[in-house]
Write a protein that holds these residues in place. Structure first.
Motif, PDB file in Angstrom:
ATOM      1  N   LEU A  79       0.803  -1.228   0.000  1.00 43.60           N
ATOM      2  CA  LEU A  79       0.000   0.000   0.000  1.00 43.60           C
ATOM      3  C   LEU A  79       0.837   1.281   0.000  1.00 43.60           C
ATOM      4  CD1 LEU A  79      -2.772  -1.035   2.546  1.00 43.60           C
ATOM      5  CD2 LEU A  79      -2.878  -1.059   0.046  1.00 43.60           C
ATOM      6  N   ARG A  80       2.143   1.177  -0.018  1.00 45.96           N
ATOM      7  CA  ARG A  80       3.005   2.350   0.088  1.00 45.96           C
ATOM      8  C   ARG A  80       2.990   3.253  -1.137  1.00 45.96           C
ATOM      9  NH1 ARG A  80       7.830  -0.809   3.172  1.00 45.96           N
ATOM     10  NH2 ARG A  80       6.678  -1.035   5.131  1.00 45.96           N
ATOM     11  N   GLU A  81       2.523   2.765  -2.260  1.00 48.13           N
ATOM     12  CA  GLU A  81       2.462   3.597  -3.461  1.00 48.13           C
ATOM     13  C   GLU A  81       1.076   4.191  -3.713  1.00 48.13           C
ATOM     14  OE1 GLU A  81       4.924   4.817  -5.376  1.00 48.13           O
ATOM     15  OE2 GLU A  81       6.178   3.933  -3.818  1.00 48.13           O
ATOM     16  N   ARG A  82       0.095   3.875  -2.867  1.00 53.41           N
ATOM     17  CA  ARG A  82      -1.237   4.465  -3.053  1.00 53.41           C
ATOM     18  C   ARG A  82      -1.201   5.932  -2.635  1.00 53.41           C
ATOM     19  NH1 ARG A  82      -5.301   2.392   1.783  1.00 53.41           N
ATOM     20  NH2 ARG A  82      -4.132   3.350   3.469  1.00 53.41           N
ATOM     21  N   GLN A  83      -2.071   6.702  -3.249  1.00 57.48           N
ATOM     22  CA  GLN A  83      -2.157   8.121  -2.912  1.00 57.48           C
ATOM     23  C   GLN A  83      -2.728   8.286  -1.512  1.00 57.48           C
ATOM     24  OE1 GLN A  83      -4.303  10.363  -5.844  1.00 57.48           O
ATOM     25  NE2 GLN A  83      -3.082   9.572  -7.524  1.00 57.48           N
ATOM     26  N   ILE A  84      -2.281   9.306  -0.802  1.00 57.99           N
ATOM     27  CA  ILE A  84      -2.821   9.606   0.521  1.00 57.99           C
ATOM     28  C   ILE A  84      -4.243  10.134   0.388  1.00 57.99           C
ATOM     29  CG2 ILE A  84      -2.634  11.175   2.491  1.00 57.99           C
ATOM     30  CD1 ILE A  84       0.362  10.813   2.383  1.00 57.99           C
ATOM     31  N   CYS A  85      -4.504  10.887  -0.652  1.00 54.07           N
ATOM     32  CA  CYS A  85      -5.821  11.480  -0.872  1.00 54.07           C
ATOM     33  C   CYS A  85      -6.750  10.436  -1.486  1.00 54.07           C
ATOM     34  CB  CYS A  85      -5.668  12.679  -1.811  1.00 54.07           C
ATOM     35  SG  CYS A  85      -6.752  14.038  -1.454  1.00 54.07           S
ATOM     36  N   GLY A  86      -7.808  10.084  -0.752  1.00 51.08           N
ATOM     37  CA  GLY A  86      -8.801   9.166  -1.295  1.00 51.08           C
ATOM     38  C   GLY A  86      -9.112   7.933  -0.470  1.00 51.08           C
ATOM     39  N   PRO A  87      -8.104   7.191   0.023  1.00 49.64           N
ATOM     40  CA  PRO A  87      -8.414   5.953   0.742  1.00 49.64           C
ATOM     41  C   PRO A  87      -9.148   6.194   2.067  1.00 49.64           C
ATOM     42  CG  PRO A  87      -6.124   5.975   0.055  1.00 49.64           C
ATOM     43  CD  PRO A  87      -6.673   7.344  -0.204  1.00 49.64           C
ATOM     44  N   THR A  88      -9.902   5.191   2.487  1.00 49.33           N
ATOM     45  CA  THR A  88     -10.594   5.248   3.769  1.00 49.33           C
ATOM     46  C   THR A  88      -9.565   5.154   4.888  1.00 49.33           C
ATOM     47  OG1 THR A  88     -12.579   4.261   2.827  1.00 49.33           O
ATOM     48  CG2 THR A  88     -12.323   4.077   5.210  1.00 49.33           C
ATOM     49  N   ILE A  89      -9.630   6.113   5.828  1.00 41.27           N
ATOM     50  CA  ILE A  89      -8.699   6.125   6.959  1.00 41.27           C
ATOM     51  C   ILE A  89      -9.423   6.005   8.302  1.00 41.27           C
ATOM     52  CG2 ILE A  89      -6.911   7.405   5.724  1.00 41.27           C
ATOM     53  CD1 ILE A  89      -7.892   9.874   7.463  1.00 41.27           C
ATOM     54  N   ILE A  90     -10.763   6.087   8.279  1.00 38.61           N
ATOM     55  CA  ILE A  90     -11.583   5.899   9.481  1.00 38.61           C
ATOM     56  C   ILE A  90     -12.606   4.822   9.156  1.00 38.61           C
ATOM     57  CG2 ILE A  90     -13.301   6.956  11.021  1.00 38.61           C
ATOM     58  CD1 ILE A  90     -11.899   9.651  10.530  1.00 38.61           C
ATOM     59  N   ARG A 146     -16.911  21.562  10.357  1.00 36.97           N
ATOM     60  CA  ARG A 146     -17.570  21.230   9.091  1.00 36.97           C
ATOM     61  C   ARG A 146     -17.264  22.307   8.056  1.00 36.97           C
ATOM     62  NH1 ARG A 146     -21.931  17.798   8.314  1.00 36.97           N
ATOM     63  NH2 ARG A 146     -22.524  17.929  10.504  1.00 36.97           N
ATOM     64  N   VAL A 147     -16.957  21.875   6.845  1.00 36.63           N
ATOM     65  CA  VAL A 147     -16.688  22.789   5.734  1.00 36.63           C
ATOM     66  C   VAL A 147     -17.459  22.321   4.507  1.00 36.63           C
ATOM     67  CG1 VAL A 147     -14.401  23.507   6.552  1.00 36.63           C
ATOM     68  CG2 VAL A 147     -14.589  21.519   5.064  1.00 36.63           C
ATOM     69  N   PRO A 148     -17.762  23.237   3.599  1.00 33.58           N
ATOM     70  CA  PRO A 148     -18.425  22.808   2.357  1.00 33.58           C
ATOM     71  C   PRO A 148     -17.423  22.115   1.439  1.00 33.58           C
ATOM     72  CG  PRO A 148     -18.022  25.166   2.314  1.00 33.58           C
ATOM     73  CD  PRO A 148     -17.610  24.680   3.678  1.00 33.58           C
ATOM     74  N   MET A 149     -17.927  21.200   0.651  1.00 32.47           N
ATOM     75  CA  MET A 149     -17.089  20.545  -0.354  1.00 32.47           C
ATOM     76  C   MET A 149     -16.682  21.612  -1.343  1.00 32.47           C
ATOM     77  SD  MET A 149     -16.010  17.551  -1.239  1.00 32.47           S
ATOM     78  CE  MET A 149     -15.750  16.389  -2.529  1.00 32.47           C
ATOM     79  N   GLY A 150     -15.413  21.689  -1.662  1.00 28.10           N
ATOM     80  CA  GLY A 150     -14.936  22.767  -2.508  1.00 28.10           C
ATOM     81  C   GLY A 150     -14.352  22.317  -3.817  1.00 28.10           C
ATOM     82  N   VAL A 151     -13.956  23.281  -4.568  1.00 28.68           N
ATOM     83  CA  VAL A 151     -13.331  23.008  -5.854  1.00 28.68           C
ATOM     84  C   VAL A 151     -11.940  23.619  -5.937  1.00 28.68           C
ATOM     85  CG1 VAL A 151     -15.508  22.754  -7.113  1.00 28.68           C
ATOM     86  CG2 VAL A 151     -14.498  25.022  -6.883  1.00 28.68           C
ATOM     87  N   SER A 152     -11.424  24.096  -4.800  1.00 31.21           N
ATOM     88  CA  SER A 152     -10.098  24.693  -4.800  1.00 31.21           C
ATOM     89  C   SER A 152      -9.037  23.618  -4.959  1.00 31.21           C
ATOM     90  CB  SER A 152      -9.875  25.476  -3.505  1.00 31.21           C
ATOM     91  OG  SER A 152      -9.870  24.588  -2.414  1.00 31.21           O
ATOM     92  N   GLU A 153      -7.835  24.034  -5.163  1.00 35.06           N
ATOM     93  CA  GLU A 153      -6.710  23.119  -5.327  1.00 35.06           C
ATOM     94  C   GLU A 153      -6.552  22.244  -4.088  1.00 35.06           C
ATOM     95  OE1 GLU A 153      -1.969  23.615  -6.012  1.00 35.06           O
ATOM     96  OE2 GLU A 153      -3.307  25.014  -7.032  1.00 35.06           O
ATOM     97  N   GLY A 154      -6.210  20.994  -4.266  1.00 35.17           N
ATOM     98  CA  GLY A 154      -5.974  20.077  -3.170  1.00 35.17           C
ATOM     99  C   GLY A 154      -7.082  19.059  -2.969  1.00 35.17           C
ATOM    100  N   TRP A 155      -8.248  19.260  -3.592  1.00 31.57           N
ATOM    101  CA  TRP A 155      -9.351  18.306  -3.439  1.00 31.57           C
ATOM    102  C   TRP A 155      -9.058  17.063  -4.271  1.00 31.57           C
ATOM    103  CZ3 TRP A 155     -13.066  18.986   0.148  1.00 31.57           C
ATOM    104  CH2 TRP A 155     -13.186  20.255   0.689  1.00 31.57           C
ATOM    105  N   CYS A 156      -9.363  15.920  -3.719  1.00 33.84           N
ATOM    106  CA  CYS A 156      -9.124  14.653  -4.416  1.00 33.84           C
ATOM    107  C   CYS A 156     -10.135  14.478  -5.537  1.00 33.84           C
ATOM    108  CB  CYS A 156      -9.273  13.476  -3.468  1.00 33.84           C
ATOM    109  SG  CYS A 156      -8.146  13.527  -2.065  1.00 33.84           S
TER     110      CYS A 156
END
Length: 156
Positions: A79-90, A146-156
């Motif tokens: 799993l070391r090559e998977r992206q940090i953004c996206g996988p379930t962590i909780i 809580r924050v709204p889902m955004g479209v700024s840079e950094g969103w998966c």
């Protein structure tokens, strides 16, 4: 003309809210997008009658080489090559009492460790989470907003 179009758009928005006041109300449960600190946003969602969460935004999504950050510290080499953004962590968060969930696990890609987790909704837009290894007393409490889902840079 731009003055009228801005005024007209505001009038439409006000009429929409007045006609449906729940349209702007925050959800009362924990599902949604939560900012943890200033570096990461986590989406909490229902999964098989429990709650789970995944990283959906990183303030700094790229590594020093300009590539998307990878889960380099994962104890599972596969799993070391998977992206940090996206996988379930909780996962496995079960309702305990009203506005409280317990019994869950939290994987922290910053250190490759899986912790225990409990969550408590303090208000519709604020949640307290306790992250610990064995005993909650020796853990760390974080406040999520809580924050709204955004479209700024950094969103998966």
């Amino acid at each position: 003309m731009p003055i009228y179009s801005v005024g007209f758009a505001n009038a439409i928005l006000i009429c929409t809210i007045a006609a449906n006041p729940r349209a702007m109300a925050a959800p009362s449960g924990p599902t949604g997008v939560w900012l943890m600190g200033t570096q990461v946003a986590i989406q909490i969602f229902d999964c098989e009658s429990m709650l789970c969460g995944r990283i959906i935004w990183l303030k700094a999504p790229l590594d020093p080489q300009g590539l998307l950050k990878r889960d380099k510290l994962n104890p599972d080499p596969a799993l070391r090559e998977r992206q940090i953004c996206g996988p379930t962590i909780i996962w496995n968060m079960r309702a305990d009492v009203d506005s409280r969930w317990d019994g869950g696990s939290f994987y922290n890609p910053n250190d490759g460790t899986t912790y225990r987790l409990s969550m408590e909704l303090k208000s519709p837009d604020e949640m307290s989470v306790r992250i610990y290894q064995v005993i909650p007393f020796f853990g760390e409490t974080r406040t999520l907003v809580r924050v709204p889902m955004g479209v700024s840079e950094g969103w998966c």
